[in-house]
Design a protein around this motif. Structure first.
Motif, PDB file in Angstrom:
ATOM      1  N   SER A  57       0.827  -1.207   0.000  1.00  0.00           N
ATOM      2  CA  SER A  57       0.000   0.000   0.000  1.00  0.00           C
ATOM      3  C   SER A  57       0.861   1.257   0.000  1.00  0.00           C
ATOM      4  CB  SER A  57      -0.976  -0.005   1.185  1.00  0.00           C
ATOM      5  OG  SER A  57      -0.292   0.099   2.415  1.00  0.00           O
ATOM      6  N   LEU A  58       1.981   1.224   0.716  1.00  0.00           N
ATOM      7  CA  LEU A  58       2.888   2.376   0.713  1.00  0.00           C
ATOM      8  C   LEU A  58       3.512   2.569  -0.666  1.00  0.00           C
ATOM      9  CD1 LEU A  58       4.678   2.037   4.165  1.00  0.00           C
ATOM     10  CD2 LEU A  58       2.954   3.714   3.493  1.00  0.00           C
ATOM     11  N   TRP A  61       0.989   4.086  -2.868  1.00  0.00           N
ATOM     12  CA  TRP A  61       0.803   5.476  -2.485  1.00  0.00           C
ATOM     13  C   TRP A  61       1.932   6.347  -3.041  1.00  0.00           C
ATOM     14  CZ3 TRP A  61       3.762   8.604   0.696  1.00  0.00           C
ATOM     15  CH2 TRP A  61       3.177   9.815   1.048  1.00  0.00           C
ATOM     16  N   ASP A  64       1.252   7.047  -6.569  1.00  0.00           N
ATOM     17  CA  ASP A  64       0.231   8.098  -6.682  1.00  0.00           C
ATOM     18  C   ASP A  64       0.847   9.473  -6.490  1.00  0.00           C
ATOM     19  OD1 ASP A  64      -1.698   6.138  -7.021  1.00  0.00           O
ATOM     20  OD2 ASP A  64      -2.457   6.268  -4.958  1.00  0.00           O
ATOM     21  N   ASN A  65       1.734   9.587  -5.504  1.00  0.00           N
ATOM     22  CA  ASN A  65       2.397  10.870  -5.252  1.00  0.00           C
ATOM     23  C   ASN A  65       3.225  11.304  -6.446  1.00  0.00           C
ATOM     24  OD1 ASN A  65       1.336  11.333  -2.769  1.00  0.00           O
ATOM     25  ND2 ASN A  65       3.175  10.843  -1.630  1.00  0.00           N
ATOM     26  N   GLY A 113      -4.646   9.296   6.765  1.00  0.00           N
ATOM     27  CA  GLY A 113      -3.308   9.450   6.232  1.00  0.00           C
ATOM     28  C   GLY A 113      -3.011  10.662   5.396  1.00  0.00           C
ATOM     29  N   ASP A 114      -3.990  11.424   5.007  1.00  0.00           N
ATOM     30  CA  ASP A 114      -3.669  12.582   4.176  1.00  0.00           C
ATOM     31  C   ASP A 114      -4.078  13.894   4.836  1.00  0.00           C
ATOM     32  OD1 ASP A 114      -6.395  12.265   3.865  1.00  0.00           O
ATOM     33  OD2 ASP A 114      -6.401  12.592   1.718  1.00  0.00           O
ATOM     34  N   PRO A 136      -9.229   8.253   3.870  1.00  0.00           N
ATOM     35  CA  PRO A 136      -7.870   7.725   3.820  1.00  0.00           C
ATOM     36  C   PRO A 136      -7.796   6.583   2.820  1.00  0.00           C
ATOM     37  CG  PRO A 136      -8.964   7.090   5.857  1.00  0.00           C
ATOM     38  CD  PRO A 136      -9.880   8.034   5.140  1.00  0.00           C
ATOM     39  N   ARG A 137      -6.656   6.471   2.141  1.00  0.00           N
ATOM     40  CA  ARG A 137      -6.475   5.407   1.164  1.00  0.00           C
ATOM     41  C   ARG A 137      -5.800   4.199   1.780  1.00  0.00           C
ATOM     42  NH1 ARG A 137      -3.890   9.013  -3.422  1.00  0.00           N
ATOM     43  NH2 ARG A 137      -3.043   9.926  -1.557  1.00  0.00           N
ATOM     44  N   VAL A 138      -4.831   4.416   2.637  1.00  0.00           N
ATOM     45  CA  VAL A 138      -4.132   3.317   3.295  1.00  0.00           C
ATOM     46  C   VAL A 138      -3.912   3.690   4.747  1.00  0.00           C
ATOM     47  CG1 VAL A 138      -2.951   2.519   1.222  1.00  0.00           C
ATOM     48  CG2 VAL A 138      -1.851   4.202   2.672  1.00  0.00           C
ATOM     49  N   TYR A 140      -1.826   4.439   7.819  1.00  0.00           N
ATOM     50  CA  TYR A 140      -0.509   4.758   8.331  1.00  0.00           C
ATOM     51  C   TYR A 140      -0.609   6.059   9.104  1.00  0.00           C
ATOM     52  CZ  TYR A 140      -0.584   7.100   3.824  1.00  0.00           C
ATOM     53  OH  TYR A 140      -0.949   7.819   2.739  1.00  0.00           O
ATOM     54  N   ARG A 143       1.678  10.993   6.293  1.00  0.00           N
ATOM     55  CA  ARG A 143       2.399  10.759   5.049  1.00  0.00           C
ATOM     56  C   ARG A 143       3.827  10.299   5.352  1.00  0.00           C
ATOM     57  NH1 ARG A 143       0.354  12.132  -0.077  1.00  0.00           N
ATOM     58  NH2 ARG A 143      -1.732  12.924   0.229  1.00  0.00           N
TER      59      ARG A 143
END
Length: 170
Positions: A57-58, A61, A64-65, A113-114, A136-138, A140, A143
Motif C-alpha cells: 500500500s505504501l 501510495w 500516486d504521489n 493518512g492525508d 484515507p487510502r491506506v 498509516y 504521510r
C-alpha cells in the motif's frame, strides 16, 4: 429522516496552509498542533494489516504521489519527483524489516493518512478537520515523507485494549 447540520465557517486566515504561505505561523502553534496529533495517534485504533500488504500500500501510495507531482500545475522538474520516488521506494525495499516490525508492534493505525495544512485551523484552540468526501487510502500514521512523526516511538495501543473511537484528531 433527513438531518440538518449547522456549520460555522472556519477563519480562512487561521488555516495552516494560509499561515505557512504568509509566514505567520508561530512555533507555539506548531508545538500545540504536534501535541494534539500525538495524543490522537497514541489512542487511535490499531489496523489489522499484514506487513506485506502494508508495504504494498505504501508503494502504491508513492506511485500516486509521483503522478500527482508530475502534474504541470506544480511546475516541478519531472526528474525531481522521479528521483524522490525512486529514493523512497528504494528505502522501502532496502528496509522492509523496519516497516514489517512497525506492523508487528501494532504501530500502524487508521489515522487519516492525508491530513494536509488546509485541514488544520489554528485558532486559540487548535482543531483538525476531515473534509467531506476525503477518505484515507491506506492506514498509516501520516504521510511517509514526514519521517519525524512516521518513525516516532510514541506508545501505541495493542489489540485487545479498550478502544476509544474518534472521527478525527482529538
Amino acid at each position: 429522516m433527513d438531518w440538518l447540520v449547522r456549520m460555522r465557517r472556519l477563519p480562512a486566515d487561521r488555516m495552516l496552509d494560509h499561515l505557512l504561505r504568509s509566514g505567520t505561523v508561530t512555533q507555539p502553534e506548531i508545538t500545540r498542533l504536534a501535541r494534539r496529533l500525538v495524543r490522537f495517534y497514541a489512542t487511535a485504533t490499531v489496523e489489522s494489516i499484514t506487513p506485506e500488504a502494508y508495504r504494498q500500500s505504501l508503494a502504491a501510495w508513492l506511485g500516486d504521489n509521483l503522478r500527482e507531482l508530475a502534474s504541470p500545475e506544480f511546475g516541478l522538474d519531472p526528474h525531481v519527483g522521479e528521483a524522490l520516488a525512486h529514493s523512497q521506494l528504494g528505502f522501502l525495499q532496502d528496509h522492509a524489516d523496519l516497516f514489517d516490525a512497525r506492523v508487528r508492534q501494532g504501530r500502524i493505525v487508521e489515522g487519516h493518512g492525508d491530513l494536509r495544512p488546509e485541514h488544520v485551523c489554528l485558532p486559540a484552540r487548535t482543531s483538525c478537520y476531515r473534509l467531506p468526501g476525503v477518505q484515507p487510502r491506506v492506514p498509516y500514521p501520516l504521510r511517509p515523507t514526514n519521517w519525524a512523526i512516521w518513525r516516532s516511538n510514541a506508545p501505541r495501543r495493542r489489540r485487545g485494549q479498550a478502544r476509544h473511537r474518534r472521527s478525527g484528531p482529538g
